[in-house]
Design a protein around this motif. Structure first.
Motif, PDB file in Angstrom:
ATOM      1  N   ASN A  54     -54.485  35.366  33.752  1.00 25.17           N
ATOM      2  CA  ASN A  54     -54.435  35.962  32.420  1.00 25.17           C
ATOM      3  C   ASN A  54     -55.463  35.367  31.462  1.00 25.17           C
ATOM      4  N   LEU A  55     -55.508  34.045  31.393  1.00 28.16           N
ATOM      5  CA  LEU A  55     -56.332  33.400  30.371  1.00 28.16           C
ATOM      6  C   LEU A  55     -57.820  33.395  30.721  1.00 28.16           C
ATOM      7  N   LEU A  56     -58.160  33.098  31.966  1.00 27.23           N
ATOM      8  CA  LEU A  56     -59.575  32.946  32.323  1.00 27.23           C
ATOM      9  C   LEU A  56     -60.245  34.250  32.734  1.00 27.23           C
ATOM     10  N   THR A  57     -59.524  35.135  33.417  1.00 20.82           N
ATOM     11  CA  THR A  57     -60.172  36.351  33.919  1.00 20.82           C
ATOM     12  C   THR A  57     -59.623  37.638  33.319  1.00 20.82           C
ATOM     13  N   GLY A  58     -58.554  37.569  32.547  1.00 19.17           N
ATOM     14  CA  GLY A  58     -58.028  38.771  31.900  1.00 19.17           C
ATOM     15  C   GLY A  58     -57.240  39.682  32.816  1.00 19.17           C
ATOM     16  N   LEU A  59     -56.735  39.145  33.928  1.00 21.12           N
ATOM     17  CA  LEU A  59     -55.935  39.920  34.868  1.00 21.12           C
ATOM     18  C   LEU A  59     -54.505  39.401  34.869  1.00 21.12           C
ATOM     19  N   SER A  60     -53.547  40.289  34.775  1.00 25.22           N
ATOM     20  CA  SER A  60     -52.144  39.884  34.728  1.00 25.22           C
ATOM     21  C   SER A  60     -51.706  39.283  36.051  1.00 25.22           C
ATOM     22  N   VAL A  95     -57.383  47.258  32.814  1.00 23.28           N
ATOM     23  CA  VAL A  95     -56.541  48.299  32.233  1.00 23.28           C
ATOM     24  C   VAL A  95     -55.150  48.278  32.864  1.00 23.28           C
ATOM     25  N   SER A  96     -55.092  48.122  34.185  1.00 21.34           N
ATOM     26  CA  SER A  96     -53.795  48.069  34.872  1.00 21.34           C
ATOM     27  C   SER A  96     -52.976  46.878  34.412  1.00 21.34           C
ATOM     28  N   SER A  97     -53.633  45.766  34.142  1.00 20.81           N
ATOM     29  CA  SER A  97     -52.934  44.575  33.648  1.00 20.81           C
ATOM     30  C   SER A  97     -52.301  44.835  32.299  1.00 20.81           C
ATOM     31  N   LEU A  98     -53.027  45.502  31.427  1.00 23.37           N
ATOM     32  CA  LEU A  98     -52.490  45.799  30.093  1.00 23.37           C
ATOM     33  C   LEU A  98     -51.375  46.836  30.167  1.00 23.37           C
ATOM     34  N   ARG A  99     -51.554  47.831  31.028  1.00 24.92           N
ATOM     35  CA  ARG A  99     -50.515  48.851  31.175  1.00 24.92           C
ATOM     36  C   ARG A  99     -49.226  48.254  31.726  1.00 24.92           C
ATOM     37  N   ALA A 100     -49.348  47.246  32.583  1.00 26.27           N
ATOM     38  CA  ALA A 100     -48.166  46.636  33.184  1.00 26.27           C
ATOM     39  C   ALA A 100     -47.287  45.941  32.156  1.00 26.27           C
ATOM     40  N   LEU A 101     -47.865  45.584  31.021  1.00 28.68           N
ATOM     41  CA  LEU A 101     -47.095  44.900  29.985  1.00 28.68           C
ATOM     42  C   LEU A 101     -46.007  45.796  29.396  1.00 28.68           C
ATOM     43  N   ARG A 138     -43.881  47.375  31.124  1.00 26.92           N
ATOM     44  CA  ARG A 138     -42.730  47.375  32.016  1.00 26.92           C
ATOM     45  C   ARG A 138     -41.708  46.327  31.568  1.00 26.92           C
ATOM     46  N   PRO A 139     -40.493  46.727  31.257  1.00 26.96           N
ATOM     47  CA  PRO A 139     -39.467  45.760  30.845  1.00 26.96           C
ATOM     48  C   PRO A 139     -39.135  44.757  31.944  1.00 26.96           C
ATOM     49  N   SER A 140     -39.383  45.131  33.200  1.00 25.18           N
ATOM     50  CA  SER A 140     -39.030  44.258  34.317  1.00 25.18           C
ATOM     51  C   SER A 140     -40.003  43.105  34.517  1.00 25.18           C
ATOM     52  N   MET A 141     -41.157  43.135  33.846  1.00 25.53           N
ATOM     53  CA  MET A 141     -42.141  42.071  34.039  1.00 25.53           C
ATOM     54  C   MET A 141     -41.630  40.749  33.497  1.00 25.53           C
ATOM     55  N   LYS A 142     -41.712  39.726  34.295  1.00 22.57           N
ATOM     56  CA  LYS A 142     -41.256  38.394  33.908  1.00 22.57           C
ATOM     57  C   LYS A 142     -42.223  37.784  32.886  1.00 22.57           C
ATOM     58  N   ASP A 143     -41.672  37.111  31.873  1.00 22.53           N
ATOM     59  CA  ASP A 143     -42.485  36.446  30.838  1.00 22.53           C
ATOM     60  C   ASP A 143     -43.507  37.408  30.243  1.00 22.53           C
ATOM     61  N   ARG A 144     -43.054  38.596  29.905  1.00 16.45           N
ATOM     62  CA  ARG A 144     -43.978  39.634  29.429  1.00 16.45           C
ATOM     63  C   ARG A 144     -44.699  39.207  28.153  1.00 16.45           C
ATOM     64  N   ARG A 145     -44.004  38.570  27.237  1.00 18.02           N
ATOM     65  CA  ARG A 145     -44.641  38.153  25.981  1.00 18.02           C
ATOM     66  C   ARG A 145     -45.692  37.092  26.226  1.00 18.02           C
ATOM     67  N   LEU A 146     -45.402  36.143  27.119  1.00 20.62           N
ATOM     68  CA  LEU A 146     -46.378  35.100  27.423  1.00 20.62           C
ATOM     69  C   LEU A 146     -47.613  35.704  28.080  1.00 20.62           C
ATOM     70  N   GLU A 147     -47.382  36.627  29.020  1.00 20.03           N
ATOM     71  CA  GLU A 147     -48.516  37.279  29.674  1.00 20.03           C
ATOM     72  C   GLU A 147     -49.354  38.034  28.643  1.00 20.03           C
ATOM     73  N   ALA A 148     -48.695  38.720  27.713  1.00 27.01           N
ATOM     74  CA  ALA A 148     -49.420  39.470  26.691  1.00 27.01           C
ATOM     75  C   ALA A 148     -50.245  38.550  25.801  1.00 27.01           C
ATOM     76  N   LEU A 149     -49.655  37.434  25.381  1.00 25.83           N
ATOM     77  CA  LEU A 149     -50.377  36.489  24.528  1.00 25.83           C
ATOM     78  C   LEU A 149     -51.605  35.927  25.229  1.00 25.83           C
ATOM     79  N   LEU A 150     -51.464  35.592  26.504  1.00 23.65           N
ATOM     80  CA  LEU A 150     -52.592  35.038  27.250  1.00 23.65           C
ATOM     81  C   LEU A 150     -53.686  36.081  27.455  1.00 23.65           C
TER      82      LEU A 150
END
Length: 354
Positions: free
Chosen positions: A117-123, A190-196, A198-210
């Motif tokens: 997430n942080l270095l390459t922008g991929l979830s 784009v797929s990484s951002l779209r995945a955010l 999904r309510p089922s994604m674990k630590d969705r807010r942390l992934e979004a922030l990163l």
């Protein structure tokens, strides 16, 4: 259980396979015991410490070179180098996702979120879910997301039922494959951002922030260093080269190998071996592909550290030979020839319907 044999449209059928006299357990269990007894599932902390250091140096060095180069068209060369750095970070994140580096899932996840997430922008969470499903059912039409007929078709059956973009592109997909790879980096973002969503994604807010932090830093740095025109050219070259690099690392391992359906009943060993292809080559090939050139061994033992895959290869190959299970291995160029030939062949029904 039976041996899978490649037939027709790259599908697999099952024939009887006699078990060796006195053999105990499944074919995979007996192989797994040999691998474990050889210590090949043990962690390699020294290797990963050295690899992480080198990758971090490449990543930081590429950005430092961009800062030093400044307002110049030479930045397009830097963008290509940075794409390699991004690819190496992604390959390291792949090993983290498989638990090859740390014993602790928490440590693996933290490092994976930083690398992905942080270095390459991929979830990291999205990719890990997708990749786990691929490993469970590689090259399976209904279950492997990597052979879903979104744009390309991977079998004649998919070609026969394709619609929209897949039906149009599938006609000449072998010729369009590498051009399409230039868009893969953007597609992953784009797929990484779209995945955010999904309510089922674990630590969705942390992934979004990163992901937000990455994009702010990434686009901010590029536009701070370059005027708009050169900045856009830099981004285009970087993302295109990144997509091609990832494609060259992942695609040769399965594309052109048998495609499975619900009718193909194979045990774990045959399901993994018959749908995978090793890419032969020296240390440079292994470094460039992040060890994924030993794809058969990796699919059989996903948590095996990368440097141990080479040692496991002769054991796995000998075991497969004793069972009469095909073990596919060829050079990088030949692997691409087979993959592109397969893509062209399965697109034939679409060309015939023109």
């Amino acid at each position: 259980m039976g041996i899978g044999e490649s037939i027709g449209d790259g599908h697999v059928t099952v024939v009887d396979s006699p078990r060796a006299p006195g053999a105990r357990g499944s074919d995979f269990a007996r192989l797994a015991r040999r691998i474990a007894d050889a210590g090949l599932l043990d962690r390699r902390p020294g290797y990963y410490a050295a690899r992480a250091t080198l990758v971090a140096g490449l990543f930081g060095g590429a950005w430092a070179l961009a800062a030093v180069t400044g307002d110049s068209w030479w930045q397009l060369g830097v963008a290509a180098l940075l794409a390699v750095a991004f690819g190496q970070v992604t390959l390291l994140a792949h090993d983290l996702a498989h638990g090859q580096v740390f014993r602790s899932r928490r440590s693996s996840r933290i490092a994976g979120l930083v690398a992905g997430n942080l270095l390459t922008g991929l979830s990291y969470g999205w990719w890990m879910d997708k990749h786990t499903r691929h490993h469970a059912n590689p090259n399976h039409e209904e279950r492997d997301p990597d052979v879903a007929p979104d744009i390309l078709v991977w079998s004649r059956r998919q070609a026969g039922s394709s619609t929209g973009v897949a039906r149009f592109v599938g006609r000449w997909q072998a010729y369009l494959f590498f051009p399409l790879l230039t868009l893969e980096g953007l597609n992953l973002r784009v797929s990484s951002l779209r995945a955010l969503r999904r309510p089922s994604m674990k630590d969705r807010r942390l992934e979004a922030l990163l992901l937000i932090a990455h994009n702010v830093a990434y686009f901010g740095a590029v536009f701070a260093l370059l005027p708009p025109g050169k900045a856009l050219a830099f981004l285009a070259v970087h993302q295109a080269c990144f997509g091609v690099y990832l494609g060259c690392a992942f695609a040769p391992n399965h594309k052109g190998m048998p495609v499975l359906t619900a009718d193909d009943e194979l045990d774990f060993l045959r399901r993994q071996v018959l749908t995978s292809r090793n890419v032969s080559g020296g240390r440079l090939t292994t470094a460039a592909l992040g060890g994924l050139n030993y794809q058969i061994e990796h699919h059989l033992f996903p948590s095996m550290p990368t440097p141990n895959l080479r040692v496991a290869r002769p054991i796995v190959r000998e075991h497969c030979a004793a069972l009469g299970v095909d073990y596919a291995e060829c050079g990088l160029l030949e692997s691409w020839r087979q993959a592109l030939s397969h893509l062209h062949a399965v697109g034939e029904p679409l060309r015939a319907r023109r």
